[in-house]
Design a protein around this motif. Structure first.
Motif, PDB file in Angstrom:
ATOM      1  N   ILE A  35       0.854  -1.187   0.000  1.00  0.00           N
ATOM      2  CA  ILE A  35       0.000   0.000   0.000  1.00  0.00           C
ATOM      3  C   ILE A  35       0.889   1.236   0.000  1.00  0.00           C
ATOM      4  N   LYS A  36       0.609   2.139  -0.913  1.00  0.00           N
ATOM      5  CA  LYS A  36       1.395   3.372  -1.019  1.00  0.00           C
ATOM      6  C   LYS A  36       0.905   4.364   0.031  1.00  0.00           C
ATOM      7  N   ALA A  37       1.209   4.041   1.278  1.00  0.00           N
ATOM      8  CA  ALA A  37       0.845   4.876   2.424  1.00  0.00           C
ATOM      9  C   ALA A  37       1.741   4.457   3.580  1.00  0.00           C
ATOM     10  N   SER A  38       1.853   5.334   4.553  1.00  0.00           N
ATOM     11  CA  SER A  38       2.678   5.005   5.716  1.00  0.00           C
ATOM     12  C   SER A  38       1.948   4.016   6.618  1.00  0.00           C
ATOM     13  N   ALA A  39       2.720   3.276   7.385  1.00  0.00           N
ATOM     14  CA  ALA A  39       2.138   2.356   8.365  1.00  0.00           C
ATOM     15  C   ALA A  39       1.301   3.137   9.378  1.00  0.00           C
ATOM     16  N   ASP A  40       1.716   4.354   9.679  1.00  0.00           N
ATOM     17  CA  ASP A  40       0.965   5.207  10.616  1.00  0.00           C
ATOM     18  C   ASP A  40      -0.433   5.537  10.089  1.00  0.00           C
ATOM     19  N   ALA A  41      -0.594   5.623   8.767  1.00  0.00           N
ATOM     20  CA  ALA A  41      -1.905   5.924   8.176  1.00  0.00           C
ATOM     21  C   ALA A  41      -2.797   4.681   8.119  1.00  0.00           C
ATOM     22  N   ILE A  42      -2.197   3.517   7.960  1.00  0.00           N
ATOM     23  CA  ILE A  42      -2.948   2.257   7.807  1.00  0.00           C
ATOM     24  C   ILE A  42      -3.350   1.679   9.157  1.00  0.00           C
ATOM     25  N   PHE A  43      -2.432   1.710  10.087  1.00  0.00           N
ATOM     26  CA  PHE A  43      -2.605   1.064  11.393  1.00  0.00           C
ATOM     27  C   PHE A  43      -3.927   1.385  12.101  1.00  0.00           C
ATOM     28  N   PRO A  44      -4.362   2.657  12.172  1.00  0.00           N
ATOM     29  CA  PRO A  44      -5.606   2.960  12.899  1.00  0.00           C
ATOM     30  C   PRO A  44      -6.848   2.273  12.318  1.00  0.00           C
ATOM     31  N   LEU A  45      -6.846   1.989  11.017  1.00  0.00           N
ATOM     32  CA  LEU A  45      -7.993   1.321  10.400  1.00  0.00           C
ATOM     33  C   LEU A  45      -8.108  -0.137  10.841  1.00  0.00           C
ATOM     34  N   ILE A  46      -6.991  -0.737  11.208  1.00  0.00           N
ATOM     35  CA  ILE A  46      -6.972  -2.136  11.650  1.00  0.00           C
ATOM     36  C   ILE A  46      -7.123  -2.212  13.168  1.00  0.00           C
ATOM     37  N   ASN A  47      -6.544  -1.291  13.876  1.00  0.00           N
ATOM     38  CA  ASN A  47      -6.454  -1.312  15.338  1.00  0.00           C
ATOM     39  C   ASN A  47      -7.734  -0.852  16.041  1.00  0.00           C
ATOM     40  N   PHE A  49     -11.881  -1.410  15.807  1.00  0.00           N
ATOM     41  CA  PHE A  49     -12.997  -2.136  15.196  1.00  0.00           C
ATOM     42  C   PHE A  49     -14.072  -1.201  14.644  1.00  0.00           C
ATOM     43  N   ARG A  50     -14.181   0.007  15.184  1.00  0.00           N
ATOM     44  CA  ARG A  50     -15.172   0.954  14.677  1.00  0.00           C
ATOM     45  C   ARG A  50     -14.851   1.373  13.253  1.00  0.00           C
ATOM     46  N   ARG A  51     -13.607   1.160  12.826  1.00  0.00           N
ATOM     47  CA  ARG A  51     -13.182   1.575  11.477  1.00  0.00           C
ATOM     48  C   ARG A  51     -13.185   0.421  10.483  1.00  0.00           C
ATOM     49  N   TRP A  52     -13.477  -0.793  10.961  1.00  0.00           N
ATOM     50  CA  TRP A  52     -13.485  -1.954  10.072  1.00  0.00           C
ATOM     51  C   TRP A  52     -14.540  -1.883   8.963  1.00  0.00           C
ATOM     52  N   ALA A 172      -8.799   2.676   0.749  1.00  0.00           N
ATOM     53  CA  ALA A 172      -9.125   3.611   1.823  1.00  0.00           C
ATOM     54  C   ALA A 172      -7.923   4.458   2.250  1.00  0.00           C
ATOM     55  N   THR A 173      -6.732   3.907   2.159  1.00  0.00           N
ATOM     56  CA  THR A 173      -5.557   4.650   2.634  1.00  0.00           C
ATOM     57  C   THR A 173      -4.805   5.362   1.520  1.00  0.00           C
ATOM     58  N   GLU A 174      -4.959   4.909   0.300  1.00  0.00           N
ATOM     59  CA  GLU A 174      -4.270   5.600  -0.810  1.00  0.00           C
ATOM     60  C   GLU A 174      -5.097   6.754  -1.354  1.00  0.00           C
ATOM     61  N   ALA A 175      -6.373   6.819  -1.000  1.00  0.00           N
ATOM     62  CA  ALA A 175      -7.273   7.867  -1.526  1.00  0.00           C
ATOM     63  C   ALA A 175      -6.887   9.241  -0.999  1.00  0.00           C
TER      64      ALA A 175
END
Length: 175
Positions: A35-47, A49-52, A172-175
């Motif tokens: 994914i062309k995004a930082s781990a910091d941008a992706i992590f909250p979507l996984i960590n 459940f309200r964002r799942w 969701a994270t590359e947008a």
């Protein structure tokens, strides 16, 4: 003639059952995406459940699914229970380990359509301006699952869902 056919059928069934018993006791299904995004941008979507619902393919299996969030808001101790139609089933998952921007581990317990207790790991590995995200699920394979596995490929079935989820996460994270 009938007894010969019966013996052949019994032998075939026995061979299938014996072969199923020799299959591995554990399974792992794993898929990755860059994914062309930082781990910091992706992590909250996984960590969290309200964002799942943003990315998880399982959220779309039943529009009337009952969802219950409890425990911590996000990270270790956050829990999510669901109950839905035959596709969604019933179960519970809890984040048991959360390492910022690198790992989210879940304890995943299914009640319906079948009982299963699995471990899920989301690993994030930065690489330049991208992040490799791996979604892996591990668990034990009881005899009935070994037998079913002779006729259906669980890696392909579950793997397709993981691929869809990872593609959604990417969008969701590359947008």
């Amino acid at each position: 003639m009938f007894s010969t056919i019966l013996v052949i059928l019994i032998v075939l069934v026995a061979v299938v059952l014996i072969y199923a018993a020799t299959r591995p006791d554990d399974f792992i299904v794993s898929r990755s995406v860059s994914i062309k995004a930082s781990a910091d941008a992706i992590f909250p979507l996984i960590n969290d459940f309200r964002r799942w619902p943003t990315w998880s393919p399982y959220e779309k299996l039943d529009p009337d699914m009952k969802r219950t969030l409890f425990g911590a808001e996000s990270g270790k101790g956050a829990a999510y229970a669901w109950e839905g139609n035959g596709q969604a089933g019933k179960g519970r998952m809890e984040i048991v380990n959360s390492v910022p921007s690198s790992l989210v581990s879940l304890k995943l317990d299914f009640e319906k359509p079948f009982r299963a207790n699995n471990t899920v790991d989301f690993s994030l590995t930065p690489s330049g301006d991208s992040t490799s995200v791996t979604w892996a699920m591990r668990g034990s394979r009881p005899f009935i699952a070994k037998l079913m596995g002779l006729f259906m490929n669980f890696d392909t079935l579950i793997g397709k869902d993981f691929e869809v989820g990872l593609a959604n996460l990417k969008r969701a994270t590359e947008a």
